[in-house]
Scaffold this active site. Structure first.
Site, PDB file in Angstrom:
ATOM      1  N   ARG A  29      42.783  39.322  77.087  1.00 44.10           N
ATOM      2  CA  ARG A  29      42.917  39.619  75.655  1.00 44.10           C
ATOM      3  C   ARG A  29      43.521  38.420  74.905  1.00 44.10           C
ATOM      4  O   ARG A  29      44.459  37.781  75.355  1.00 44.10           O
ATOM      5  CB  ARG A  29      43.833  40.833  75.485  1.00 44.10           C
ATOM      6  CG  ARG A  29      44.162  41.207  74.047  1.00 44.10           C
ATOM      7  CD  ARG A  29      45.497  40.630  73.589  1.00 44.10           C
ATOM      8  NE  ARG A  29      45.925  41.192  72.312  1.00 44.10           N
ATOM      9  CZ  ARG A  29      46.911  40.689  71.568  1.00 44.10           C
ATOM     10  NH1 ARG A  29      47.541  39.602  71.963  1.00 44.10           N
ATOM     11  NH2 ARG A  29      47.258  41.258  70.435  1.00 44.10           N
ATOM     12  N   VAL A  30      42.960  38.131  73.754  1.00 45.75           N
ATOM     13  CA  VAL A  30      43.506  37.092  72.881  1.00 45.75           C
ATOM     14  C   VAL A  30      43.901  37.769  71.576  1.00 45.75           C
ATOM     15  O   VAL A  30      43.147  38.590  71.047  1.00 45.75           O
ATOM     16  CB  VAL A  30      42.459  35.982  72.630  1.00 45.75           C
ATOM     17  CG1 VAL A  30      42.942  35.012  71.567  1.00 45.75           C
ATOM     18  CG2 VAL A  30      42.150  35.237  73.920  1.00 45.75           C
ATOM     19  N   GLY A  31      45.093  37.438  71.072  1.00 43.06           N
ATOM     20  CA  GLY A  31      45.556  38.047  69.820  1.00 43.06           C
ATOM     21  C   GLY A  31      45.213  37.204  68.607  1.00 43.06           C
ATOM     22  O   GLY A  31      44.326  36.344  68.647  1.00 43.06           O
ATOM     23  N   ASP A  32      45.928  37.439  67.539  1.00 40.38           N
ATOM     24  CA  ASP A  32      45.653  36.744  66.271  1.00 40.38           C
ATOM     25  C   ASP A  32      46.240  35.328  66.223  1.00 40.38           C
ATOM     26  O   ASP A  32      45.746  34.483  65.478  1.00 40.38           O
ATOM     27  CB  ASP A  32      46.249  37.546  65.098  1.00 40.38           C
ATOM     28  CG  ASP A  32      47.772  37.688  65.236  1.00 40.38           C
ATOM     29  OD1 ASP A  32      48.247  37.995  66.358  1.00 40.38           O
ATOM     30  OD2 ASP A  32      48.488  37.477  64.242  1.00 40.38           O
ATOM     31  N   THR A  37      57.135  36.423  68.798  1.00 41.29           N
ATOM     32  CA  THR A  37      56.250  35.287  68.512  1.00 41.29           C
ATOM     33  C   THR A  37      56.988  34.317  67.583  1.00 41.29           C
ATOM     34  O   THR A  37      57.843  34.749  66.815  1.00 41.29           O
ATOM     35  CB  THR A  37      54.983  35.837  67.828  1.00 41.29           C
ATOM     36  OG1 THR A  37      54.262  36.587  68.791  1.00 41.29           O
ATOM     37  CG2 THR A  37      54.095  34.760  67.252  1.00 41.29           C
ATOM     38  N   GLY A  74      48.399  41.928  66.951  1.00 41.80           N
ATOM     39  CA  GLY A  74      47.386  40.963  66.532  1.00 41.80           C
ATOM     40  C   GLY A  74      46.032  41.547  66.176  1.00 41.80           C
ATOM     41  O   GLY A  74      45.312  41.006  65.329  1.00 41.80           O
ATOM     42  N   THR A 100      53.013  37.516  62.579  1.00 37.23           N
ATOM     43  CA  THR A 100      53.519  38.115  63.822  1.00 37.23           C
ATOM     44  C   THR A 100      53.342  39.624  63.744  1.00 37.23           C
ATOM     45  O   THR A 100      53.523  40.220  62.691  1.00 37.23           O
ATOM     46  CB  THR A 100      55.005  37.773  64.054  1.00 37.23           C
ATOM     47  OG1 THR A 100      55.487  38.561  65.157  1.00 37.23           O
ATOM     48  CG2 THR A 100      55.884  38.041  62.846  1.00 37.23           C
ATOM     49  N   GLY A 101      52.987  40.219  64.879  1.00 36.52           N
ATOM     50  CA  GLY A 101      52.778  41.667  64.890  1.00 36.52           C
ATOM     51  C   GLY A 101      51.634  42.015  65.824  1.00 36.52           C
ATOM     52  O   GLY A 101      51.203  41.164  66.614  1.00 36.52           O
TER      53      GLY A 101
HETATM   54  N1  ASP Z   1      50.647  38.605  67.117  1.00 35.20           N
HETATM   55  C1  ASP Z   1      50.876  38.434  68.528  1.00 35.20           C
HETATM   56  C2  ASP Z   1      49.683  38.954  69.283  1.00 35.20           C
HETATM   57  O1  ASP Z   1      49.168  39.987  68.929  1.00 35.20           O
HETATM   58  C3  ASP Z   1      52.077  39.133  69.028  1.00 35.20           C
HETATM   59  C4  ASP Z   1      53.306  39.018  68.203  1.00 35.20           C
HETATM   60  O2  ASP Z   1      53.318  38.552  67.088  1.00 35.20           O
HETATM   61  O3  ASP Z   1      54.331  39.422  68.715  1.00 35.20           O
HETATM   62  O4  ASP Z   1      49.324  38.367  70.269  1.00 35.20           O
END
Ligand code: ASP
Length: 346
Positions: free
Chosen positions: A241-244, A213, A267, A264-265
């Site tokens: 699905r929607v992340g953070d 990300t 989510g 990032t991570g």
């Molecule tokens: N945070 C992002 C998500 O969960 C993914 C990522 O940071 O790699 O969609």
């Protein structure tokens, strides 16, 4: 004697009953320095290899991050806005297939690419975001249009794409986001899912993966902070699905009084713990500085629940935090006197 005692009580009450009060009110950690402008970027947290065989690939990442810093620096040092710096830097990264954002977005369960992005201004707390879009070449540009040209904060799917078209944002076929590497990785994750019998998300399957990300937080010479984040999400995500990343307060946040943040991570954890807003709250309500706040959340709160990831943040004086609980996070920072790009821990 009695008079002296009463005078003492009176003085004690006037100065405050708790002799520590004065100390505590001055204790609040002030930012180390005030910078005229500053910018921090990330290209995802994860588990990149630090062996000699990976040197060439790692050098390429560092070179691209360095180019991103140059784009932002040129804007900021010439009096440009943090909004322009963030949109230009993130668009540039979205166009590079090496990141999981824009062109390099990972695949969902159905073998398509669904992208998310958000942006927030720290002066008026205005924000814009898009989620689950499949045909917007640069989702961060669409997020900016949502911020400036709509009454909404978050648009999703087809509606977001229709809005982007009206705003003359470039649209592409979903195939534009295809890359063999990401598609092959989806097949690997699907295979793993079949044998384990449970839904696997790319980032969990193999702890050698980076998330990829991208994010950027900038402080301009007018004192305005802007934060933005863009992603393709997690490989094998299902059911739209929607992340953070497009969620204000989870993956992105900015407030000129405290800080700007991009995460990032995985989510789901960043949403549940409202990590980006939590950064701002910690600076607002405690004595911790931006680095201490980031460490507390990333290597405290999230590490304790085995939630992988990282964040970048800039406080209102341009001091940066870049915390991660994985082995690597692609990152870089500039202010008028300092410039660096890094992958691994110091
Ligand atoms: N945070 C992002 C998500 O969960 C993914 C990522 O940071 O790699 O969609």
């Amino acid at each position: 004697m009695r008079f002296q005692f009463l005078t003492f009580i009176l003085l004690f009450a006037l100065l405050g009953c708790n002799p520590k009060t004065k100390d505590e009110s001055t204790k609040k950690s002030k930012p180390a320095e005030k910078h005229k402008y500053a910018m921090v970027i990330h290209g995802g947290a994860g588990y990149m290899n630090d062996n000699p065989a990976s040197k060439k690939a790692n050098d390429l990442y560092l070179a691209v991050l360095d180019s991103v810093l140059t784009i932002g620096e040129t804007i900021l040092k010439n009096g440009g806005t943090s909004m322009d710096a963030v949109v230009e830097c993130i668009s540039f990264m979205e166009d590079k297939p090496i990141f999981n954002a824009g062109k390099g977005a990972v695949f969902n369960h159905e073998g398509e690419n669904e992208l998310d992005a958000s942006i927030m201004k720290g002066d008026d707390l205005n924000a814009g975001a898009v989620a689950g879009v499949k045909t917007i070449k640069n989702p961060i540009k669409a997020a900016k249009e949502v911020l400036f040209n709509s009454r909404h904060v978050l648009l999703t799917g087809q509606g977001a794409q229709d809005f982007a078209k009206i705003q003359n944002i470039e649209l592409v076929d979903n195939n534009y986001f295809y890359s063999k590497k990401s598609f092959d990785y989806l097949q690997q994750v699907l295979k793993e899912e079949k044998s384990s019998g449970k839904h696997s998300l790319g980032a969990e399957v193999e702890k050698t993966k980076k998330h990829g990300t991208v994010g950027c937080v900038a402080l301009d010479m007018q004192g305005n902070i802007v934060a933005g984040t863009s992603t393709g999400g997690l490989t094998n995500k299902k059911f739209n699905r929607v992340g953070d990343s497009p969620i204000i307060g989870a993956g992105t946040y900015a407030n000129n009084k405290t800080c700007g943040v991009s995460c990032t991570g995985v989510g789901e954890f960043f949403m549940r713990y409202a990590i980006a807003h939590e950064m701002s709250s910690i600076l607002d309500h405690t004595d911790l500085n931006v680095e201490q706040a980031a460490e507390k959340l990333i290597n405290g709160t999230l590490k304790n629940i085995d939630a992988a990831g990282g964040l970048i943040a800039l406080d209102y004086a341009g001091n940066a935090a870049m915390s991660f609980n994985t082995t690597s996070m692609l990152r870089g920072y500039i202010n008028p006197d300092v410039r660096y790009v890094k992958i691994f821990k110091d």
